[in-house]
Design a protein around this motif. Structure first.
Motif, PDB file in Angstrom:
ATOM      1  N   ASN A 142       5.322   4.695   2.048  1.00  0.00           N
ATOM      2  CA  ASN A 142       5.820   5.046   0.724  1.00  0.00           C
ATOM      3  C   ASN A 142       7.323   5.298   0.735  1.00  0.00           C
ATOM      4  OD1 ASN A 142       3.856   5.561  -1.740  1.00  0.00           O
ATOM      5  ND2 ASN A 142       2.688   5.991   0.122  1.00  0.00           N
ATOM      6  N   LEU A 143       7.859   5.722   1.888  1.00  0.00           N
ATOM      7  CA  LEU A 143       9.296   5.937   1.993  1.00  0.00           C
ATOM      8  C   LEU A 143      10.055   4.613   2.001  1.00  0.00           C
ATOM      9  CD1 LEU A 143       9.682   8.811   4.633  1.00  0.00           C
ATOM     10  CD2 LEU A 143      10.111   8.927   2.184  1.00  0.00           C
ATOM     11  N   MET A 144       9.433   3.580   2.582  1.00  0.00           N
ATOM     12  CA  MET A 144      10.129   2.309   2.757  1.00  0.00           C
ATOM     13  C   MET A 144       9.855   1.299   1.647  1.00  0.00           C
ATOM     14  SD  MET A 144       9.968   1.687   6.890  1.00  0.00           S
ATOM     15  CE  MET A 144       8.210   1.956   7.105  1.00  0.00           C
ATOM     16  N   PHE A 145       8.682   1.428   0.982  1.00  0.00           N
ATOM     17  CA  PHE A 145       8.300   0.426  -0.017  1.00  0.00           C
ATOM     18  C   PHE A 145       7.819   1.113  -1.301  1.00  0.00           C
ATOM     19  CE2 PHE A 145       7.367  -1.309   4.236  1.00  0.00           C
ATOM     20  CZ  PHE A 145       8.225  -2.405   4.229  1.00  0.00           C
ATOM     21  N   PRO A 146       7.846   0.429  -2.430  1.00  0.00           N
ATOM     22  CA  PRO A 146       7.376   1.013  -3.687  1.00  0.00           C
ATOM     23  C   PRO A 146       5.918   1.478  -3.582  1.00  0.00           C
ATOM     24  CG  PRO A 146       8.568  -1.026  -4.098  1.00  0.00           C
ATOM     25  CD  PRO A 146       8.397  -0.931  -2.623  1.00  0.00           C
ATOM     26  N   GLY A 147       5.621   2.611  -4.249  1.00  0.00           N
ATOM     27  CA  GLY A 147       4.277   3.176  -4.184  1.00  0.00           C
ATOM     28  C   GLY A 147       3.198   2.231  -4.666  1.00  0.00           C
ATOM     29  N   LYS A 148       3.481   1.470  -5.729  1.00  0.00           N
ATOM     30  CA  LYS A 148       2.479   0.538  -6.252  1.00  0.00           C
ATOM     31  C   LYS A 148       2.106  -0.512  -5.217  1.00  0.00           C
ATOM     32  CE  LYS A 148       3.636   1.008 -11.156  1.00  0.00           C
ATOM     33  NZ  LYS A 148       4.107   0.297 -12.378  1.00  0.00           N
ATOM     34  N   LEU A 149       3.083  -0.934  -4.440  1.00  0.00           N
ATOM     35  CA  LEU A 149       2.823  -1.931  -3.402  1.00  0.00           C
ATOM     36  C   LEU A 149       1.950  -1.335  -2.299  1.00  0.00           C
ATOM     37  CD1 LEU A 149       3.459  -4.795  -2.329  1.00  0.00           C
ATOM     38  CD2 LEU A 149       5.463  -3.816  -1.176  1.00  0.00           C
ATOM     39  N   VAL A 150       2.249  -0.106  -1.880  1.00  0.00           N
ATOM     40  CA  VAL A 150       1.468   0.551  -0.830  1.00  0.00           C
ATOM     41  C   VAL A 150       0.045   0.820  -1.300  1.00  0.00           C
ATOM     42  CG1 VAL A 150       1.306   2.605   0.641  1.00  0.00           C
ATOM     43  CG2 VAL A 150       3.544   1.599   0.163  1.00  0.00           C
ATOM     44  N   ASN A 151      -0.091   1.258  -2.548  1.00  0.00           N
ATOM     45  CA  ASN A 151      -1.417   1.585  -3.085  1.00  0.00           C
ATOM     46  C   ASN A 151      -2.309   0.357  -3.256  1.00  0.00           C
ATOM     47  OD1 ASN A 151      -0.781   4.290  -3.195  1.00  0.00           O
ATOM     48  ND2 ASN A 151      -0.123   4.222  -5.324  1.00  0.00           N
ATOM     49  N   SER A 152      -1.706  -0.821  -3.267  1.00  0.00           N
ATOM     50  CA  SER A 152      -2.489  -2.039  -3.463  1.00  0.00           C
ATOM     51  C   SER A 152      -2.892  -2.710  -2.153  1.00  0.00           C
ATOM     52  CB  SER A 152      -1.696  -3.034  -4.325  1.00  0.00           C
ATOM     53  OG  SER A 152      -0.495  -3.419  -3.667  1.00  0.00           O
ATOM     54  N   ILE A 153      -2.609  -2.053  -1.014  1.00  0.00           N
ATOM     55  CA  ILE A 153      -3.009  -2.618   0.284  1.00  0.00           C
ATOM     56  C   ILE A 153      -4.535  -2.726   0.317  1.00  0.00           C
ATOM     57  CG2 ILE A 153      -3.056  -2.263   2.787  1.00  0.00           C
ATOM     58  CD1 ILE A 153      -0.384  -0.822   2.537  1.00  0.00           C
ATOM     59  N   PRO A 154      -5.088  -3.922   0.545  1.00  0.00           N
ATOM     60  CA  PRO A 154      -6.551  -4.084   0.505  1.00  0.00           C
ATOM     61  C   PRO A 154      -7.258  -3.425   1.687  1.00  0.00           C
ATOM     62  CG  PRO A 154      -5.489  -6.125   1.207  1.00  0.00           C
ATOM     63  CD  PRO A 154      -4.383  -5.183   0.818  1.00  0.00           C
ATOM     64  N   PHE A 155      -8.500  -3.001   1.451  1.00  0.00           N
ATOM     65  CA  PHE A 155      -9.391  -2.458   2.486  1.00  0.00           C
ATOM     66  C   PHE A 155      -8.831  -1.180   3.135  1.00  0.00           C
ATOM     67  CE2 PHE A 155      -9.669  -7.188   2.697  1.00  0.00           C
ATOM     68  CZ  PHE A 155     -10.884  -7.318   2.023  1.00  0.00           C
ATOM     69  N   TRP A 156      -8.078  -0.406   2.358  1.00  0.00           N
ATOM     70  CA  TRP A 156      -7.540   0.861   2.879  1.00  0.00           C
ATOM     71  C   TRP A 156      -7.864   1.943   1.876  1.00  0.00           C
ATOM     72  CZ3 TRP A 156      -1.844   2.778   3.508  1.00  0.00           C
ATOM     73  CH2 TRP A 156      -1.789   3.718   4.534  1.00  0.00           C
ATOM     74  N   ASP A 157      -8.636   2.939   2.294  1.00  0.00           N
ATOM     75  CA  ASP A 157      -9.124   3.932   1.341  1.00  0.00           C
ATOM     76  C   ASP A 157      -8.227   5.163   1.213  1.00  0.00           C
ATOM     77  OD1 ASP A 157      -9.586   4.939   3.849  1.00  0.00           O
ATOM     78  OD2 ASP A 157     -11.616   5.671   3.419  1.00  0.00           O
TER      79      ASP A 157
END
Length: 495
Positions: A259-274
């Protein structure tokens, strides 16, 4: 420059370049037309921007390039991993402060070689934290993550909103208010010691767990007028969810770093990660709890069934805030969550380190025990005796042990600000967006400020020659001790 702005700029430039190429050099048009040409130019522009931002600007054009800097560093991450994540956090900054001759600033290369500075002198720290405090804000991505948990509480808001909140919260944190809560602290401490006394047959006791439970009960009563009974029942739903959120593990650390390096929306959309989903669910539950607590307290204090005398007896911080009528229920919920985060785990951690130091120093432990037993009632007679603030505040060695623990183990060893506009710092003009890494750990352990015994646990430095307690530890400046920071953004609950 923000990631979003850079991305938009590169896309726009690529489109313009594609149209100009087709107009002036149509023979360069690739198979696939305008779209493929634009895509190729976008990739090329990303590479060129990376070379510019990561190599040319920081090494050859940055106005801060002449500030003393540590050697080495990663091509991709600069010195950031050492400055931010080396263990113990802040120790690398302390070493740089001692080893690199400087005039109040050390420059490091942050993520992707972006400029960052570490303040090392009282004068520079005063400029950042007091004189121009609103020129420096918390990093937007850090705020974005924490806001999902804390809402817009005092820690995260900026500018005029922060000034308003702090002004209206301060009366609830006055010395008199805190001293009225001493009996609450005392009664819970006695309850914990009585429970621990029943565990003497155990081969070992995880004291950190007990510190967490007792401080949670204390912040519950003192802050919100609600006893979580965590000492006797650690399985309260709210307590379990709160601890689940704070419990450190590698997955949460990775989530925070991304989240520090990339936008939160991008991190939250990582597939198969709960992890993002769990984080969102727990923070939502905590927010609902805080809102309902605030709403119910307002209804209770507004009820004609509660006598005026009973209302006056409510000294917890939430009740005082409700009585002030300065905040809505949603705003109060954000302050509740902020007080939980800022006042619970920090106190628990400090208590754990305090016990650790006493275990390493049996002579000081013996002397402290003698001081306490000579001045305070036994915890075994809790029902018949309590204590007053005057009894506690005059205990010189207790004052020394607590302050020396806070000096050596500040609960936030490293914190970061970002210059939101071009601003002068010492002899340099910081461009907007420059990171300022403040390390209480490094300042509090600096031999320049505390002498050659700066790394030693010496409670005596907080005791005057006449045996009375002091609050300076012998340091010549307030800015030698950065545990609670200073200025308008210092910790409101440091008392």
């Amino acid at each position: 420059m923000k990631f979003r702005d850079v991305s938009f700029g590169i896309v726009l430039l690529s489109v313009v370049e594609a149209y100009l190429t087709l107009y002036f050099a149509p023979q360069l048009r690739p198979t696939g037309g305008l779209g493929r040409l634009g895509a190729r130019l976008f990739v090329l522009n990303v590479i060129l921007y990376g070379i510019w931002a990561g190599v040319i600007y920081p090494f050859f054009l940055s106005p801060l390039r002449h500030i003393p800097s540590p050697k080495g560093g990663s091509i991709l991450f600069g010195h950031s991993l050492q400055a931010r994540f080396s263990k113990p956090r802040g120790e690398k900054s302390r070493q740089w402060m001692e080893e690199i001759p400087n005039e109040g600033l050390i420059r490091i290369r942050d993520f992707f070689n972006q400029d960052a500075v570490i303040p090392t002198s009282h004068e520079i720290l005063k400029t950042i934290l007091h004189d121009n405090t609103y020129d420096y804000e918390k990093q937007p991505r850090v705020v974005e993550i924490l806001r999902r948990v804390l809402g817009d509480g005092l820690i995260l808001v900026e500018g005029d909103v922060h000034k308003f909140q702090r002004k209206h919260l301060l009366p609830s944190f006055q010395v008199k208010v805190i001293r009225d809560l001493y009996p609450v602290f005392w009664s819970k401490a006695c309850e914990m010691t009585q429970m621990l006394a029943g565990m003497t047959a155990e081969p070992e006791v995880e004291i950190g767990v007990w510190c967490t439970r007792v401080t949670l009960d204390i912040i519950g009563i003192a802050g919100f007028g609600r006893d979580f009974h965590s000492l006797k029942n650690p399985h309260d739903e709210f307590v379990e969810q709160y601890n689940m959120l704070l419990e450190p593990d590698s997955a949460k650390a990775i989530f925070f770093a991304l989240n520090l390096m990339f936008p939160g929306k991008l991190v939250n959309s990582i597939p198969f990660w709960d992890i993002p989903k769990k984080f969102l669910n727990i923070s939502g539950n905590l927010n609902n709890f805080a809102y309902n607590l605030s709403k119910d307290r307002r209804a209770e204090l507004s009820s004609p069934k509660l006598s005026t005398a009973e209302k006056e007896k409510r000294h917890d911080i939430l009740s005082l805030l409700v009585k002030s009528n300065d905040f809505t229920d949603h705003e109060l919920a954000h302050q509740v969550l902020t007080m939980m985060a800022a006042g619970h785990e920090t106190t628990s951690s400090t208590l754990s380190w305090c016990i650790y130091f006493l275990a390493l120093n049996p002579q000081i432990q013996t002397e402290l025990r003698e001081e306490i037993r000579a001045s305070l009632p036994s915890p075994n007679v809790l029902q018949s005796e309590s204590i007053t603030a005057a009894q506690i505040d005059t205990l010189a060695l207790l004052n020394g042990v607590c302050n020396e623990t806070l000096r050596l183990y500040p609960t936030v060893p490293v914190t970061t600000r970002e210059a939101i506009r071009p601003t002068r710092l010492g002899n340099y003009m910081l461009p907007a967006g420059t990171s300022v890494i403040i390390s209480p750990w490094a300042i509090n352990r600096s031999a320049s400020f505390w002498g050659e015994d700066a790394l030693e646990f010496k409670p005596g430095r907080w005791i005057n020659a006449d045996g009375s307690p002091n609050k300076t530890g012998g340091a010549m400046s307030n800015y030698s001790n950065m545990t609670f920071l200073h200025g308008p953004r210092s910790c409101i609950g440091q008392g």
